[in-house]
Write a protein that holds these residues in place. Structure first.
Motif, PDB file in Angstrom:
ATOM      1  N   ASN A  71       0.984  -1.419   0.075  1.00 38.97           N
ATOM      2  CA  ASN A  71       0.036   0.003   0.155  1.00 38.97           C
ATOM      3  C   ASN A  71       0.542   1.557  -0.085  1.00 38.97           C
ATOM      4  O   ASN A  71       1.359   2.060   0.601  1.00 38.97           O
ATOM      5  CB  ASN A  71      -1.347  -0.072   1.303  1.00 38.97           C
ATOM      6  CG  ASN A  71      -1.823  -1.154   1.525  1.00 38.97           C
ATOM      7  OD1 ASN A  71      -2.285  -2.264   0.597  1.00 38.97           O
ATOM      8  ND2 ASN A  71      -2.460  -2.035   2.255  1.00 38.97           N
ATOM      9  N   ALA A  72       1.839   1.236  -0.589  1.00 42.91           N
ATOM     10  CA  ALA A  72       2.846   2.280  -1.185  1.00 42.91           C
ATOM     11  C   ALA A  72       1.985   3.649  -1.699  1.00 42.91           C
ATOM     12  O   ALA A  72       1.660   3.127  -2.800  1.00 42.91           O
ATOM     13  CB  ALA A  72       4.041   2.061  -1.885  1.00 42.91           C
ATOM     14  N   PRO A  73       2.198   5.107  -1.203  1.00 45.10           N
ATOM     15  CA  PRO A  73       0.989   5.756  -1.680  1.00 45.10           C
ATOM     16  C   PRO A  73       1.618   6.524  -2.900  1.00 45.10           C
ATOM     17  O   PRO A  73       0.848   6.706  -3.984  1.00 45.10           O
ATOM     18  CB  PRO A  73       1.433   6.927  -0.597  1.00 45.10           C
ATOM     19  CG  PRO A  73       2.218   7.002   0.182  1.00 45.10           C
ATOM     20  CD  PRO A  73       2.362   5.269   0.054  1.00 45.10           C
ATOM     21  N   ASP A  74       2.620   5.730  -3.458  1.00 44.35           N
ATOM     22  CA  ASP A  74       3.308   6.423  -4.739  1.00 44.35           C
ATOM     23  C   ASP A  74       4.733   5.349  -5.199  1.00 44.35           C
ATOM     24  O   ASP A  74       5.315   5.592  -4.930  1.00 44.35           O
ATOM     25  CB  ASP A  74       4.212   7.717  -4.603  1.00 44.35           C
ATOM     26  CG  ASP A  74       5.545   7.330  -3.078  1.00 44.35           C
ATOM     27  OD1 ASP A  74       5.349   6.136  -2.836  1.00 44.35           O
ATOM     28  OD2 ASP A  74       6.280   8.196  -2.604  1.00 44.35           O
ATOM     29  N   THR A  75       3.512   4.333  -5.411  1.00 41.96           N
ATOM     30  CA  THR A  75       4.816   3.113  -6.132  1.00 41.96           C
ATOM     31  C   THR A  75       5.681   3.501  -7.547  1.00 41.96           C
ATOM     32  O   THR A  75       6.157   2.931  -7.280  1.00 41.96           O
ATOM     33  CB  THR A  75       3.745   1.977  -6.200  1.00 41.96           C
ATOM     34  OG1 THR A  75       2.845   2.176  -7.739  1.00 41.96           O
ATOM     35  CG2 THR A  75       2.692   1.176  -5.639  1.00 41.96           C
ATOM     36  N   ASP A  76       5.261   4.021  -8.268  1.00 41.28           N
ATOM     37  CA  ASP A  76       6.082   4.461  -9.301  1.00 41.28           C
ATOM     38  C   ASP A  76       6.962   5.752  -9.241  1.00 41.28           C
ATOM     39  O   ASP A  76       7.875   5.989  -9.435  1.00 41.28           O
ATOM     40  CB  ASP A  76       4.879   6.005 -10.201  1.00 41.28           C
ATOM     41  CG  ASP A  76       3.978   5.052 -11.037  1.00 41.28           C
ATOM     42  OD1 ASP A  76       4.068   3.852 -10.953  1.00 41.28           O
ATOM     43  OD2 ASP A  76       2.738   5.775 -11.280  1.00 41.28           O
ATOM     44  N   THR A  77       7.045   6.585  -8.252  1.00 40.12           N
ATOM     45  CA  THR A  77       8.413   7.509  -7.393  1.00 40.12           C
ATOM     46  C   THR A  77       9.008   7.209  -6.066  1.00 40.12           C
ATOM     47  O   THR A  77       9.163   7.665  -5.887  1.00 40.12           O
ATOM     48  CB  THR A  77       7.872   8.837  -7.329  1.00 40.12           C
ATOM     49  OG1 THR A  77       6.795   9.170  -6.332  1.00 40.12           O
ATOM     50  CG2 THR A  77       7.247   9.207  -8.891  1.00 40.12           C
ATOM     51  N   ILE A  78       8.592   5.754  -5.382  1.00 40.67           N
ATOM     52  CA  ILE A  78       9.172   5.163  -4.201  1.00 40.67           C
ATOM     53  C   ILE A  78      10.759   5.193  -4.487  1.00 40.67           C
ATOM     54  O   ILE A  78      11.377   5.682  -2.617  1.00 40.67           O
ATOM     55  CB  ILE A  78       8.595   3.590  -3.784  1.00 40.67           C
ATOM     56  CG1 ILE A  78       8.606   3.689  -2.492  1.00 40.67           C
ATOM     57  CG2 ILE A  78       9.087   3.228  -4.598  1.00 40.67           C
ATOM     58  CD1 ILE A  78       8.021   2.278  -1.913  1.00 40.67           C
ATOM     59  N   THR A  79      11.867   5.318  -5.567  1.00 46.31           N
ATOM     60  CA  THR A  79      12.559   4.493  -5.213  1.00 46.31           C
ATOM     61  C   THR A  79      13.707   5.652  -4.867  1.00 46.31           C
ATOM     62  O   THR A  79      14.357   6.258  -3.718  1.00 46.31           O
ATOM     63  CB  THR A  79      13.373   4.081  -6.163  1.00 46.31           C
ATOM     64  OG1 THR A  79      12.821   2.859  -7.011  1.00 46.31           O
ATOM     65  CG2 THR A  79      14.405   4.029  -6.645  1.00 46.31           C
TER      66      THR A  79
END
Length: 190
Positions: free
Chosen positions: A115-123
Motif C-alpha cells: 500500500n505505498a502511496p507512490d509506487t511509481d516514485t518510491i525509489t
C-alpha cells in the motif's frame, strides 16, 4: 564422516545459517532491538544478499536507535504461528543511496512494501528521505543463533504497550455480539 569439533561447528554454523535465512525470507515481520535500547520494534523487511534489509524514517517505519556501525538483536517470527522462531545478533550498516547494494536492496524492498502511496516514485522518495539499513548476522563465538527451536529463553519477553491516546469511546452494545455471530438464515441451494 568427520566428527571433530571443527567439523561439527562448521556443520552447525551451516544449519544455523540455513534456518536464519529461511525464517527471514518467509516472515514478513521481525523484531529488532538496537544495542542500548530496552524494547524491540516490529519492522517489515526483505532478505537480500545474505542479510536483512529495512527501509525507514521519512514517511516509512521509524528506525529509532538503529545506526551504522552499531549492533542489534533480531528476532524472527514463524510465518504460520507468529511466535518466536529464531534470534541472532546483527551488525548494522547503512547503504549509500543509489549505490549498487542500495539499488539491489531497494528492488527487494519495493516488492514487500504494501500500500505505498507512490509506487511509481518510491525509489526517488526513499533516496531523498529514508535510510536503507542492512542487518547482517554476526555470530559471537559459540554460534550464529542465540535463539532457535529447542533452545529458547524461559522468560516471557512481554513488554508494556507503548502509550497511546487511542481509547474505546463507549462499551460495546449488548446486542452486537448476537448480530455478529448470528447464523445466517436464508435459502438453501437445491
Amino acid at each position: 564422516m568427520d566428527r571433530t569439533p571443527a567439523a561439527t561447528a562448521t556443520a552447525d554454523d551451516f544449519l544455523d545459517r540455513a534456518l536464519l535465512e529461511e525464517a527471514a525470507k518467509k516472515s514478513g515481520l521481525l523484531w529488532v532491538r538496537a544495542d542500548g535500547q530496552e524494547q524491540s520494534r516490529a519492522l517489515w523487511h526483505a532478505w537480500y544478499d545474505g542479510a536483512v534489509v529495512v527501509v525507514g524514517d521519512g514517511d516509512e517505519q521509524p528506525l529509532h536507535g538503529l545506526s551504522a556501525g552499531a549492533g542489534a538483536v533480531v528476532t524472527v517470527r514463524s510465518k504460520d504461528k507468529g511466535g518466536r522462531l529464531t534470534g541472532w545478533p546483527a551488525r548494522v550498516t547503512e547503504l549509500a543511496p543509489r549505490g549498487e547494494a542500495w539499488l539491489g536492496a531497494v528492488e527487494e524492498l519495493k516488492g514487500k512494501r504494501l500500500n505505498a502511496p507512490d509506487t511509481d516514485t518510491i525509489t526517488e522518495r526513499w533516496a531523498r528521505e529514508c535510510r536503507v539499513l542492512r542487518l547482517e548476522p554476526a555470530g559471537r563465538g559459540d554460534g550464529l543463533l542465540t535463539e532457535q527451536p529447542g533452545a529458547m529463553p524461559d522468560d516471557s519477553h512481554a513488554v508494556v504497550p507503548m502509550p497511546t491516546p487511542a481509547t474505546t469511546r463507549r462499551p460495546v452494545p449488548a446486542g452486537l455480539p448476537r448480530l455478529l455471530f448470528k447464523r445466517r438464515t436464508g435459502r438453501t441451494g437445491s
